[in-house]
Design an enzyme around this catalytic site. Sequence first.
Site, PDB file in Angstrom:
ATOM      1  CD  GLU A  86      -3.003  -0.588  -0.037  1.00 30.81           C
ATOM      2  OE1 GLU A  86      -3.309   0.672  -0.320  1.00 30.81           O
ATOM      3  OE2 GLU A  86      -3.348  -1.536  -0.610  1.00 30.81           O
TER       4      GLU A  86
ATOM      5  CB  CYS B 253     -12.481   3.107 -14.116  1.00 33.16           C
ATOM      6  SG  CYS B 253     -13.203   4.562 -14.050  1.00 33.16           S
TER       7      CYS B 253
ATOM      8  CB  CYS C 202     -16.867  -0.511 -16.831  1.00 33.48           C
ATOM      9  SG  CYS C 202     -17.324  -0.010 -15.110  1.00 33.48           S
TER      10      CYS C 202
ATOM     11  CB  CYS D 197     -21.203   4.716 -14.957  1.00 32.40           C
ATOM     12  SG  CYS D 197     -19.784   5.712 -15.049  1.00 32.40           S
TER      13      CYS D 197
END
Length: 357
Positions: A41, A196, A206, A212
Site C-alpha cells: 500500500e 476505469c 466495466c 455510471c
Amino acid sequence: MTERVADRLLRWFDQHGRRDLPWQQEGPHGRRDAYRVWLSEVMLQQTQVATVIPYFHRFVEALPTLGDLACADEDTVLALWSGLGYYRRARFLHQAAQRCAEIHDGELPRNFGALRALPGIGRSTAGAILAQAHGLRFPILDGNVKRVLTRYHGIHGDPGQSAVEKELWQFAESHTPDQRVADYTQAIMDLGATVCVRSQPRCGDCPLQEDCVAHREGLTAQLPTAKPGKRQPVRSTLMLILRDEQGRVLLERRGPQGVWSGLWSLPEASDPDAAWRIAEQWARVDDARPLSQFTHVFSHYKLAVEPLLFDRASARPGVADQPLQRWCDRDECAALGLPAPVRVLLQSLQADHEESP
C-alpha cells in the site's frame, strides 16, 4: 444500490481480477500477511503496480518481516527504496515498524485508531490493511477508487478538496459490503487500474457502466476534475563528481530538510567557481569535465542538473572520517540510499571507468 455495486464488482473480480500480485499471498492462518499488505500500500502510493513489483520483491527478500524492517538501519531501507521516489514514505515505513516493535509486540495493530497513529498510515492505508489482511469492513479511497467513484456518481470538483473527498468517503463507505471485503477492496482498485483508467477508459468492459453517470453523460474525459494547471518552475544545480584513481566517488549525506533529505548524494554548487571551491575543500583536483546535462522532474518543479566530473581526484586527509562525507566504491554506493538520477549517473560513469584502459 449498495449491494448491486458490490455484487457486480465481485462478479467481475471473480472473472477478471488480479490474484497473483506478490502481496496477495496468504499466510498460515488463511489471511494475507499484514506486513506485505502494508508495504504494498505504501509503495503503491503515486506509483504503478508494474513499477512496484520488482521493488517489492527486493524489499521483502532483504527484510521479510516487520521485525527485520524495525531492526534495519536507515541506509539499508533507503537503499532498498532507491528509485521509487517520495522517500518520506520509506522513512515513515521504517519509523512505524520501530514503533510497532516498541509498543505493539512487533506486529501491526488490528485496531483502526492504533494504525492511524503510526507514521505514514492514513485513513485509506489503515482501511486497506484491515480489509485485505483481516477481512474487516473498512472502506478505502486511493487514487483508483476515487476515479471510479467520481465517474460512477458524476462528482465534479477536485477530488483532493475536502468537501469532494468527504463525499467520496461517504460513497466508499456505503458501497463496501459486509462479506468478501478483501475481494471487494481489490476489485474496486483493479477496476480503476485496468478498466476505469485515467485516459480512454474501457467502459465497454466495466460492470458498472449501466448506471455510471460519466458514461451516460459523456463525461469520462472531464471526470475526475483536473487540478488547475501550474507551470513547473525550473531550478538549476551543478553536481560534483569527485572520482579518485580507484574509481571511488565522494558522497555526502543530505540534511534532514528539503529534497532527497537524508539520502547520500553528490556535492552540489550553484556556479563553476563555487564548484571548484567545494571540490578543492575535499580533494586535490587538476581539471573538471562537464558531462551531459539532464532534467529530473519532481512533483512541484524541475531540476536541471549539470554534472561536473573531477577525475583522478586525490582525497585530502581526514575526509574519510567525516560523518557526512565518504569516499565510496561501486559496492558501497549500491548499499546506500541514493536518489535515482544520481544512482543512474554513477552507474554509467562506473561502466565507462571499467571499460577505459
